[in-house]
Structures are given as C-alpha cells and as structure tokens.
Write a protein that holds these residues in place. Structure first.
Motif, PDB file in Angstrom:
ATOM      1  N   GLU A  10       0.822  -1.219   0.000  1.00  0.00           N
ATOM      2  CA  GLU A  10       0.000   0.000   0.000  1.00  0.00           C
ATOM      3  C   GLU A  10       0.852   1.263   0.000  1.00  0.00           C
ATOM      4  O   GLU A  10       0.623   2.177  -0.794  1.00  0.00           O
ATOM      5  N   THR A  11       1.856   1.309   0.883  1.00  0.00           N
ATOM      6  CA  THR A  11       2.685   2.520   0.918  1.00  0.00           C
ATOM      7  C   THR A  11       3.531   2.633  -0.355  1.00  0.00           C
ATOM      8  O   THR A  11       3.889   3.732  -0.776  1.00  0.00           O
ATOM      9  N   ALA A  12       3.825   1.488  -0.980  1.00  0.00           N
ATOM     10  CA  ALA A  12       4.597   1.524  -2.228  1.00  0.00           C
ATOM     11  C   ALA A  12       3.786   2.215  -3.324  1.00  0.00           C
ATOM     12  O   ALA A  12       4.304   3.050  -4.068  1.00  0.00           O
ATOM     13  N   VAL A  13       2.497   1.898  -3.422  1.00  0.00           N
ATOM     14  CA  VAL A  13       1.657   2.532  -4.439  1.00  0.00           C
ATOM     15  C   VAL A  13       1.513   4.032  -4.135  1.00  0.00           C
ATOM     16  O   VAL A  13       1.561   4.869  -5.040  1.00  0.00           O
ATOM     17  N   GLU A  14       1.415   4.381  -2.853  1.00  0.00           N
ATOM     18  CA  GLU A  14       1.342   5.810  -2.489  1.00  0.00           C
ATOM     19  C   GLU A  14       2.621   6.529  -2.913  1.00  0.00           C
ATOM     20  O   GLU A  14       2.586   7.658  -3.393  1.00  0.00           O
ATOM     21  N   GLU A  15       3.762   5.840  -2.726  1.00  0.00           N
ATOM     22  CA  GLU A  15       5.035   6.473  -3.071  1.00  0.00           C
ATOM     23  C   GLU A  15       5.162   6.665  -4.585  1.00  0.00           C
ATOM     24  O   GLU A  15       5.665   7.681  -5.049  1.00  0.00           O
ATOM     25  N   SER A  16       4.633   5.695  -5.344  1.00  0.00           N
ATOM     26  CA  SER A  16       4.646   5.859  -6.791  1.00  0.00           C
ATOM     27  C   SER A  16       3.700   6.997  -7.213  1.00  0.00           C
ATOM     28  O   SER A  16       4.032   7.796  -8.094  1.00  0.00           O
ATOM     29  N   LEU A  17       2.548   7.101  -6.561  1.00  0.00           N
ATOM     30  CA  LEU A  17       1.626   8.217  -6.837  1.00  0.00           C
ATOM     31  C   LEU A  17       2.312   9.553  -6.614  1.00  0.00           C
ATOM     32  O   LEU A  17       2.122  10.511  -7.353  1.00  0.00           O
ATOM     33  N   ARG A  18       3.138   9.611  -5.574  1.00  0.00           N
ATOM     34  CA  ARG A  18       3.832  10.854  -5.263  1.00  0.00           C
ATOM     35  C   ARG A  18       4.958  11.135  -6.266  1.00  0.00           C
ATOM     36  O   ARG A  18       5.038  12.208  -6.847  1.00  0.00           O
TER      37      ARG A  18
END
Ligand code: HEM
Length: 381
Positions: free
Chosen positions: A255-263
């Motif tokens: 989940e945090t990986a996808v957030e980091e890619s979004l950022r």
C-alpha cells in the motif's frame, strides 16, 4: 519535467508565465496548491475551446460533468454519484480485478517478453470500469480504443488533438452510452448505470445528459490515469531493485509503495483552475479571470514537505501527496485506482519474479498533463 519544476519553484512557488502555450500562474508549492484547491473562488472549467461548433455535442456532455461544475451544482452531482460509487463498491471489485489481471497475465505467460502497457496496464482498468458500468462482455474490446480521445478531451493540454483525431470515436462512445442509458431505463440491471438512474437526492434524479456525462467521466477519468499509475509503479520497481526486494520480503508494504509511486511519478501532473476574483496567494497577485495551473508532479516533490523528494522510498510515512487532487474535487475513483494498482503490481511481480526492463531507455509521452509511458517493454526467463 522535474528539473524544470525545480527551476519554476526557485523563482516562486506561484509564478506567472506567459511564454508557455498556456499563459497563467504555475503552482509548484505544496502549501500554496492546497490553499488554492480549498478556495472556492478558484473554479474548474471546461478545457475544450468555447468557440468550437463542431464539438458542441461533446462540450454539452462535458458541461454536465461534475469535474467542471462548481458550488451547489457540483455538490448535487457528486452527492448522487458518490452514493453509488462508494469506497465499499470499489472494494467489492477485488475479485473482478484479480481475475482480470490473472487472465491478462495468462495470455502472455508462455512468451518471454511483453509490453506492460498494451498487454497489461492498458486493458486492465478498461475492462474493470466497463464491467462496473455494465457494458456487455462482447462490447468491451471496443472500449480500449474509446477512452483515449475522451481523456484527451478532458486534458486541456491535448484538447487540440482530440479536435482533429478523436471526433468520430467520441461520437461512437456518446451514441453507445446514450443507447445504453435508455435501455437500462426500460430494463434495469445490477450495474452502476442502473443504480445511477434510480438514485436521487432531495427528490431529484440525474437528467439524461448528466447520466451520460457521468458515464463518460468515469470511463475517461478512470482509465488512462490508472494505466499510468500501474505502469509507473512497475517502472519504479524495475528501476529500484532494492525497493523491490524490500517489498518481496515484506508484502505489507504494497500500500505505501503505491502511495510512493503516486507521489514520485504522479499520473496526473497538472490540474487547472480559473480565478473568479482578485486573490493574493503567497504574495502573488492573481487577477479575476486568470488561469492557475497546479503542477501536482512538482507539488509532490516539494522539499519543504517531502524529505529526499526525488527518492523512491516504499516505506515513506506519512506521505500526504496530492496525486488525487485535494478539496471538493478530490478524486472519486481513488479507492478503485489504489486497489487496481496494488493488485496489478502484486500479480505481476509474483507471476514473473525475474521481470526486467528490455531497455534502460524508457520513453515518456510528450504530455504536460499526464506522466505517461509510451511503452514499457519487459523480459523474463
Ligand atoms: C478527479 C486523479 C483514477 C474518477 C480527479 C482529480 C485528480 C484525479 C487529480 C481532481 C481534478 C481536479 O481537481 O481538477 C486521478 C488519478 C487516478 C484516478 C491519478 C489514477 C491513478 C480515477 C478513477 C476514477 C476517477 C479510477 C473512476 C472510475 C474521478 C472523478 C473525478 C476525479 C469522477 C471528479 C471529482 C469531482 O469533480 O468532484 N482524479 N484519478 N479517477 N476522478 Fe480521478
């Protein structure tokens, strides 16, 4: 684009530019972006040129999209749609997304290479949103090609393009959904369109044109952005093997990986507003009628908010990026997009543990509004 954003930010986080194709205020500062997106005096507007007669029908439809509405009318439309298109409804799509992803990967498994975009990231969200809306299976292959000109018509940076290329396709999509809405009015089914038809707020239902506009918006807004999120996240992992190993060791980081890619590689790089009166932001005097372009890709790397902003760090926490916008127009599809990306990345990396880039030379499309790969060729053993 990121060095260029840096340059802009070093001038001022809200800086005027009239040498670009779109003269206006360019926002690269995080706090400034939030202030503007929270301020109802900055309005959303339709990107298609007001003068174009030929595209009147598409403009009429865009006129009724919640994305381009403000104040009460926006609240009414968003209120009705969000009663049906809920986070819970998105979560219930998990099995559908998993199956669709597995089917797509099965089709390429016997090969030794694929293009992540055309073989996986592009068809996945298209099939998912078509399924949610209730498009019959036999028509779904049509959709892949249909969404392109639609998203381009919404992205103001590309609206000239849709005016020359996308008109015929756009007409087909509008006709198709218009028919489908009439059909479902007579014989409702268990799909989003039928639910939207029946939903009401304060005794009021959506008009036929609002129904059409909502279907088109969900298709367009929900497609290309998600294609980009999936492919950009996969690219991040292929370029950062250490982060990939970290994810393999600790799958809870998905989940945090996808957030980091979004950022880091925000699929939507820019959103636009128009000032409805004179407003001062951080010392910049924005006048009524002037355009404001919020560079989400820049805002999400603002060093005043994100430490080491150019690094891909899947453990980053907190990560208050604005990739889905902020304020009253915050992306309605965020729960669905997040789920699709999480499942896509997980299935892909599990199916091909030794997945690698075919070439280090990645090719980005030349778009100002989207962070979008042209293709993403990969190989495996
Ligand atoms: C609005 C980004 C996926 C539906 C927005 C906005 C952004 C955004 C930045 C705000 C626009 C503005 O304020 O001017 C994204 C990204 C996505 C994504 C990066 C994927 C990674 C989706 C999906 C759907 C969707 C899957 C639906 C199926 C919408 C709708 C709005 C919106 C309906 C308008 C909300 C309103 O005006 O109140 N999106 N989106 N989006 N998005 Fe998304």
């Amino acid at each position: 684009p990121y060095m260029f954003y840096e340059q802009l930010r070093s001038t001022h986080p809200v800086t005027w530019n009239n040498t670009f194709r779109y003269p206006g205020w360019y926002v690269t500062g995080y706090e400034e972006a939030k202030i503007i997106l929270k301020d109802a005096r900055f309005k959303n507007r339709i990107p298609l040129p007001q003068s174009s007669k030929k595209y009147e029908r598409l403009k009429n439809v865009q006129n009724d999209m919640m994305l381009f509405q403000n104040n009460m009318n926006h609240q009414r439309l968003r209120g009705i749609v969000s009663k049906v298109f809920t986070p819970k409804a998105a979560a219930s799509c998990r099995p559908l997304i998993q199956e669709t992803a597995a089917d797509l990967l099965n089709q390429v498994k016997q090969q030794k290479h694929m293009d992540i975009i055309s073989d996986f990231a592009f068809p996945l969200p298209s099939l998912v949103i078509a399924n949610i809306l209730g498009v019959p299976t036999e028509d779904r292959s049509l959709f892949k090609e249909w969404t392109k000109p639609l998203i381009e018509s919404i992205d103001f940076t590309r609206s000239k393009n849709v005016l020359t290329n996308g008109n015929e396709t756009t007409k087909h999509v509008l006709d198709y959904f218009q028919d489908m809405i009439q059909h479902r009015k007579r014989r409702p089914k268990d799909d989003l369109i039928s639910m939207l038809i029946n939903e009401e707020q304060d005794g009021e239902k959506l008009t036929d044109n609002e129904l059409l506009a909502t279907c088109i918006l969900l298709m367009a807004a929900g497609h290309e952005t998600t294609v980009n999120l999936i492919s950009n996240t996969i690219l991040c992992f292929l370029q950062h093997p250490f982060q990939r190993t970290k994810l393999m060791e600790n799958p809870a980081l998905l989940e945090t990986a996808v957030e980091e890619s979004l950022r880091l590689e925000s699929p939507t790089q820019m959103i636009a507003r128009v000032a409805s009166e004179d407003i001062e932001i951080s010392g910049s005097h924005i006048q009524s009628g002037e355009h404001v372009y919020i560079l989400l890709g820049a805002v999400n790397r603002d060093p005043r908010v994100f430490e080491n902003p150019d690094a891909f760090d899947i453990t980053r926490h907190p990560n208050p990026h604005l990739a889905f916008g902020y304020g009253s127009h915050f992306c309605l599809g965020a729960p669905l997009a997040r789920l699709e990306a999480q499942i896509a990345v997980k299935s892909l990396l599990a199916t091909f543990p030794d997945l690698r880039l075919e070439t280090e030379n990645v090719r980005w499309r030349k778009l100002a509004g989207f962070r979008s790969l042209q293709d993403l060729p990969v190989i495996w053993n």
